[in-house]
Write an enzyme that holds these catalytic residues in place. Structure first.
Site, PDB file in Angstrom:
ATOM      1  N   CYS A  47       0.672  -1.055  -0.013  1.00  0.00           N
ATOM      2  CA  CYS A  47       0.151  -0.261   0.203  1.00  0.00           C
ATOM      3  C   CYS A  47       1.441   1.160   0.094  1.00  0.00           C
ATOM      4  O   CYS A  47       1.563   1.463   0.519  1.00  0.00           O
ATOM      5  CB  CYS A  47      -0.810  -0.094   1.237  1.00  0.00           C
ATOM      6  SG  CYS A  47      -1.553   1.891   0.895  1.00  0.00           S
ATOM      7  N   CYS A  50       0.433   3.289   3.058  1.00  0.00           N
ATOM      8  CA  CYS A  50       1.001   2.966   4.591  1.00  0.00           C
ATOM      9  C   CYS A  50       2.344   3.752   4.945  1.00  0.00           C
ATOM     10  O   CYS A  50       3.537   3.861   4.080  1.00  0.00           O
ATOM     11  CB  CYS A  50       1.250   1.650   4.569  1.00  0.00           C
ATOM     12  SG  CYS A  50      -0.312   0.784   4.828  1.00  0.00           S
ATOM     13  N   HIS A 110      -3.490   0.327   8.237  1.00  0.00           N
ATOM     14  CA  HIS A 110      -4.788   0.297   6.985  1.00  0.00           C
ATOM     15  C   HIS A 110      -5.548  -0.100   7.160  1.00  0.00           C
ATOM     16  O   HIS A 110      -6.481  -0.462   6.465  1.00  0.00           O
ATOM     17  CB  HIS A 110      -3.095  -0.583   6.425  1.00  0.00           C
ATOM     18  CG  HIS A 110      -3.838  -0.782   4.747  1.00  0.00           C
ATOM     19  ND1 HIS A 110      -3.618  -0.291   4.298  1.00  0.00           N
ATOM     20  CD2 HIS A 110      -4.999  -2.034   4.053  1.00  0.00           C
ATOM     21  CE1 HIS A 110      -4.005  -1.227   2.651  1.00  0.00           C
ATOM     22  NE2 HIS A 110      -4.768  -2.298   3.203  1.00  0.00           N
ATOM     23  N   ASN A 150     -14.240   9.155  -1.076  1.00  0.00           N
ATOM     24  CA  ASN A 150     -14.502   8.137  -1.514  1.00  0.00           C
ATOM     25  C   ASN A 150     -14.238   6.934  -0.933  1.00  0.00           C
ATOM     26  O   ASN A 150     -13.185   6.277  -0.666  1.00  0.00           O
ATOM     27  CB  ASN A 150     -13.923   7.832  -2.884  1.00  0.00           C
ATOM     28  CG  ASN A 150     -15.125   9.426  -3.661  1.00  0.00           C
ATOM     29  OD1 ASN A 150     -15.644  10.111  -3.874  1.00  0.00           O
ATOM     30  ND2 ASN A 150     -13.776  10.212  -4.462  1.00  0.00           N
ATOM     31  N   SER A 158      -9.232   4.247  -5.448  1.00  0.00           N
ATOM     32  CA  SER A 158      -8.518   3.705  -5.844  1.00  0.00           C
ATOM     33  C   SER A 158      -7.666   2.173  -4.888  1.00  0.00           C
ATOM     34  O   SER A 158      -6.864   1.358  -4.889  1.00  0.00           O
ATOM     35  CB  SER A 158      -7.479   4.201  -6.238  1.00  0.00           C
ATOM     36  OG  SER A 158      -6.803   4.720  -6.036  1.00  0.00           O
ATOM     37  N   HIS A 161      -7.059   1.903   1.925  1.00  0.00           N
ATOM     38  CA  HIS A 161      -6.210   3.258   3.430  1.00  0.00           C
ATOM     39  C   HIS A 161      -7.109   3.733   3.995  1.00  0.00           C
ATOM     40  O   HIS A 161      -7.632   4.511   2.689  1.00  0.00           O
ATOM     41  CB  HIS A 161      -4.932   3.271   3.259  1.00  0.00           C
ATOM     42  CG  HIS A 161      -4.340   3.444   4.130  1.00  0.00           C
ATOM     43  ND1 HIS A 161      -3.415   3.111   4.457  1.00  0.00           N
ATOM     44  CD2 HIS A 161      -4.150   4.770   4.776  1.00  0.00           C
ATOM     45  CE1 HIS A 161      -2.870   4.164   5.948  1.00  0.00           C
ATOM     46  NE2 HIS A 161      -3.366   4.772   5.859  1.00  0.00           N
ATOM     47  N   HIS A 163      -8.531   7.773   3.649  1.00  0.00           N
ATOM     48  CA  HIS A 163      -7.569   8.440   3.455  1.00  0.00           C
ATOM     49  C   HIS A 163      -9.349   9.708   3.158  1.00  0.00           C
ATOM     50  O   HIS A 163     -10.300   8.669   2.153  1.00  0.00           O
ATOM     51  CB  HIS A 163      -6.696   8.176   2.902  1.00  0.00           C
ATOM     52  CG  HIS A 163      -7.253   7.311   1.065  1.00  0.00           C
ATOM     53  ND1 HIS A 163      -7.682   6.389   0.950  1.00  0.00           N
ATOM     54  CD2 HIS A 163      -7.316   8.386  -0.029  1.00  0.00           C
ATOM     55  CE1 HIS A 163      -8.004   6.454  -0.855  1.00  0.00           C
ATOM     56  NE2 HIS A 163      -7.854   7.446  -1.220  1.00  0.00           N
ATOM     57  N   GLN A 165      -9.451  13.158   0.304  1.00  0.00           N
ATOM     58  CA  GLN A 165      -9.225  13.992  -0.940  1.00  0.00           C
ATOM     59  C   GLN A 165      -9.216  15.586  -0.427  1.00  0.00           C
ATOM     60  O   GLN A 165     -10.496  16.231   0.275  1.00  0.00           O
ATOM     61  CB  GLN A 165      -8.948  14.093  -2.274  1.00  0.00           C
ATOM     62  CG  GLN A 165      -8.781  12.738  -2.917  1.00  0.00           C
ATOM     63  CD  GLN A 165      -9.352  12.296  -3.714  1.00  0.00           C
ATOM     64  OE1 GLN A 165      -8.354  12.833  -4.872  1.00  0.00           O
ATOM     65  NE2 GLN A 165     -10.089  11.205  -4.453  1.00  0.00           N
TER      66      GLN A 165
END
Length: 337
Positions: A47, A50, A110, A150, A158, A161, A163, A165
């Protein structure tokens, strides 16, 4: 509430929604998705989000211990985009768009999601959202900063993990421009659209999912997606920097409660797109703007059946079968722990 087909006005966008409650009883023979086992290790060596791992752009993700923000290696917007324009009154119109795209890792772990993190950890995410809004919004040519997430492959994520934006635009995006116009029109009478709307929702208590001292999560009267929710501060606040320490704690609490309810609805890691609509950063005061977050989850009837925007929705107007009232009742009945 109406049980026959009817239209509802989305006050935030000015668009109409068709509600068809009787169709919720029809047999379903549509697409069934595979249920993906999303159990993940605490650390994944493959990943790129990570700590300590290499990213595709050549950089190495540092050994971070809390939140971590970096410029997207493959951004949709770039700050150095040259100014160009094509036409302004003909059929072909184009103009360049500058911007900045960043990635925010919520946690070094993760295997977590926002709802699985501690309240302190979620509060750090809230603080980072605030810091990024202030930092990017202070750039003189940035007019709007959108913080969003998302979650899940179904929503195009995609990487699993945890996260989100941050995209900062030179001009107002479409949805924001529509909401700004509606709030300005309503404020012409000296009132706040979302303050008045929240007062009505609290009075009737039909669509409230959960609430605390400072925030309310509800299924909006005009919801398009089956289990869509709207998160609102009780006080009239325009952006995250307006929140005091207690309100930020309350925001962390409401986010945890909403996302945990989603995960319990169908017993899966619930996919969604969520984002904060804050006042524009164009130098104007925007007293009409009321801070709010949208949650748009695609699942319709189970972990394997989702809502599609096709046919009538694409060619005419949004349409839904399960009513917002029934969706709110389902979400409200779920445990949070």
């Amino acid at each position: 509430m109406f049980t026959a087909p009817h239209r509802r006005l989305n006050r935030l966008t000015g668009e109409w929604l068709l509600v068809s409650p009787h169709r919720a009883t029809r047999p379903w023979q549509g697409q069934v998705e595979d249920v993906v086992d999303e159990r993940r290790p605490e650390y994944d060596p493959s990943c790129y989000l990570c700590p300590g791992n290499d990213r595709a752009g050549g950089a190495t993700t540092p050994e971070y211990t809390s939140t971590y923000v970096f410029d997207n290696d493959f951004p949709a917007l770039r700050p150095e985009t040259p100014a160009e324009q094509l036409g302004d009154d003909g059929p072909l119109v184009m103009e360049s768009e500058r911007g900045i795209c960043r990635v925010l890792c919520f946690s070094p772990r993760h295997d977590l999601s926002l709802g699985e993190m501690s309240l302190d950890a979620i509060r750090r995410v809230v603080d980072t959202w605030n810091d990024q809004y202030v930092q990017l919004g202070s750039i003189d040519w940035i007019r709007y900063v959108l913080v969003f997430e998302n979650r899940g492959a179904m929503m195009g994520a995609s990487n699993p993990h945890p996260h989100g934006q941050i995209w900062a635009n030179e001009r107002l995006p479409n949805e924001v421009a529509r909401e700004l116009h509606q709030q300005q029109m309503y404020a012409a009478n000296g009132q706040c659209l979302l303050c008045d709307y929240l007062a009505v929702e609290l009075k009737h208590d039909e669509r409230i999912v959960c609430a605390n001292e400072h925030f309310v999560a509800l299924v909006p009267f005009w919801a398009t997606w089956p289990f869509e929710t709207l998160v609102l501060p009780r006080a009239h606040q325009g952006a995250l920097p307006d929140l005091d320490a207690g309100e930020r704690d309350a925001l962390a609490d409401i986010l945890r409660r909403v996302t945990r309810r989603y995960d319990r609805l169908f017993g899966v890691a619930f996919p969604y797109s969520t984002g904060w609509h804050q006042r524009p950063t164009d130098g104007e005061a925007h007293p009409e703007w009321h801070l709010h977050a949208h949650f748009y989850p695609p699942l319709l009837r189970s972990a394997t059946i989702r809502k599609f925007m096709v046919g009538y929705e694409l060619l005419a107007q949004p349409q839904r079968d399960i009513t917002p009232e029934n969706a709110a009742q389902l979400l409200r009945s779920l445990p949070e722990d």
